[in-house]
Design an enzyme around this catalytic site. Structure first.
Site, PDB file in Angstrom:
ATOM      1  N   ASP A 222       0.574   7.530   7.195  1.00  0.00           N
ATOM      2  CA  ASP A 222       1.780   8.177   7.719  1.00  0.00           C
ATOM      3  C   ASP A 222       2.538   8.929   6.631  1.00  0.00           C
ATOM      4  OD1 ASP A 222       2.596   5.860   6.395  1.00  0.00           O
ATOM      5  OD2 ASP A 222       3.632   4.983   8.113  1.00  0.00           O
TER       6      ASP A 222
ATOM      7  N   PHE B 178      14.957   8.476   4.258  1.00  0.00           N
ATOM      8  CA  PHE B 178      14.193   7.495   5.031  1.00  0.00           C
ATOM      9  C   PHE B 178      13.976   8.070   6.418  1.00  0.00           C
ATOM     10  CE2 PHE B 178      13.135   3.752   7.451  1.00  0.00           C
ATOM     11  CZ  PHE B 178      12.257   3.119   6.581  1.00  0.00           C
TER      12      PHE B 178
HETATM   13  P1  5GP Z   1       4.274   3.981  -1.075  1.00  0.00           P
HETATM   14  O1  5GP Z   1       3.390   2.843  -1.434  1.00  0.00           O
HETATM   15  O2  5GP Z   1       3.648   5.332  -1.195  1.00  0.00           O
HETATM   16  O3  5GP Z   1       5.593   3.920  -1.817  1.00  0.00           O
HETATM   17  O4  5GP Z   1       4.734   3.742   0.406  1.00  0.00           O
HETATM   18  C1  5GP Z   1       4.012   4.030   1.474  1.00  0.00           C
HETATM   19  C2  5GP Z   1       4.499   3.249   2.676  1.00  0.00           C
HETATM   20  O5  5GP Z   1       5.902   2.968   2.644  1.00  0.00           O
HETATM   21  C3  5GP Z   1       4.285   4.055   3.920  1.00  0.00           C
HETATM   22  O6  5GP Z   1       3.014   3.848   4.442  1.00  0.00           O
HETATM   23  C4  5GP Z   1       5.371   3.528   4.836  1.00  0.00           C
HETATM   24  O7  5GP Z   1       4.918   2.358   5.476  1.00  0.00           O
HETATM   25  C5  5GP Z   1       6.491   3.142   3.900  1.00  0.00           C
HETATM   26  N1  5GP Z   1       7.500   4.213   3.820  1.00  0.00           N
HETATM   27  C6  5GP Z   1       7.762   4.991   2.746  1.00  0.00           C
HETATM   28  N2  5GP Z   1       8.742   5.859   3.028  1.00  0.00           N
HETATM   29  C7  5GP Z   1       9.098   5.634   4.318  1.00  0.00           C
HETATM   30  C8  5GP Z   1      10.062   6.246   5.194  1.00  0.00           C
HETATM   31  O8  5GP Z   1      10.803   7.181   4.877  1.00  0.00           O
HETATM   32  N3  5GP Z   1      10.120   5.737   6.468  1.00  0.00           N
HETATM   33  C9  5GP Z   1       9.336   4.720   6.887  1.00  0.00           C
HETATM   34  N4  5GP Z   1       9.504   4.312   8.149  1.00  0.00           N
HETATM   35  N5  5GP Z   1       8.424   4.118   6.087  1.00  0.00           N
HETATM   36  C10 5GP Z   1       8.308   4.592   4.817  1.00  0.00           C
END
Ligand code: 5GP
Length: 179
Positions: free
Chosen positions: A99, A151
């Site tokens: 996502d 977010f």
């Molecule tokens: P990373 O490991 O790249 O920091 O985070 C990835 C995961 O964090 C994504 O798959 C998602 O589940 C969550 N995430 C990061 N940013 C957002 C956001 O703005 N909204 C939501 N709902 N989930 C997020």
């Protein structure tokens, strides 16, 4: 107070970009073997459902769930597998469907974990990329939209389990986030 700050992406813009992503993936494909689309649960489910229908040629589906320890809205870089794949990916062409890439820790963990299983190829398709938040450098082969640091929810993405079925992608007010 309304939690929603603004609509970031409307359904028409999402649909158009998802179609383009499907064309990009199709153009790069080796059509001899089915592609295995690995959807990362749960946020990428709606994106993946739309994306795979825009990819030409056979596509098989598998699913994986991962979680960061600690806070739900702040990635910790300490990722673990909650649900593993059903398929053996040895020799397969894998497309990881995610996502959103934020710090990059989740994708880095997934790539390291899955590469050890000997796929023929592994590529990443992410609907959203918060490039300014990146902490680790990860290759993303297909990106839907580069978005600012906010977010976001909707089109599969949640906040505390809510908004997943909202058809648009919304930015929430920072002050509405309690965790
Ligand atoms: P990373 O490991 O790249 O920091 O985070 C990835 C995961 O964090 C994504 O798959 C998602 O589940 C969550 N995430 C990061 N940013 C957002 C956001 O703005 N909204 C939501 N709902 N989930 C997020």
């Amino acid at each position: 107070m309304d939690e929603v700050e603004r609509i970031l992406l409307r359904r028409e813009a999402i649909a158009k970009r998802v179609q383009e992503l499907g064309e990009e993936v199709s153009a790069d494909r080796d059509h001899s073997d089915p592609l295995l689309a690995v959807t990362i649960l749960r946020g990428a489910v709606i994106f993946a459902a739309d994306l795979v229908r825009e990819i030409k040629g056979p596509v098989e589906l598998d699913f994986m769930a991962v979680s960061s320890y600690g806070d739900a809205s702040v990635s910790q870089g300490d990722v673990r597998v909650i649900k593993d794949l059903t398929e053996d990916i040895k020799g397969r062409d894998v497309l990881l469907v995610e996502d959103i890439v934020d710090t990059g820790h989740t994708i880095r963990f997934l790539l390291e974990t899955l590469k050890q299983r000997g796929p023929r190829s592994i590529k990443v398709c992410a609907l959203l990329d918060k490039v300014d938040r990146r902490e680790v450098d990860v290759p993303i082969d297909y990106v839907g939209f580069r978005i600012p640091d906010a977010f976001v929810v909707g089109y599969g993405l949640d906040y505390a389990g809510r908004f997943r079925n909202h058809p648009e992608i919304l930015a929430l007010r920072p002050e509405a986030l309690t965790s």
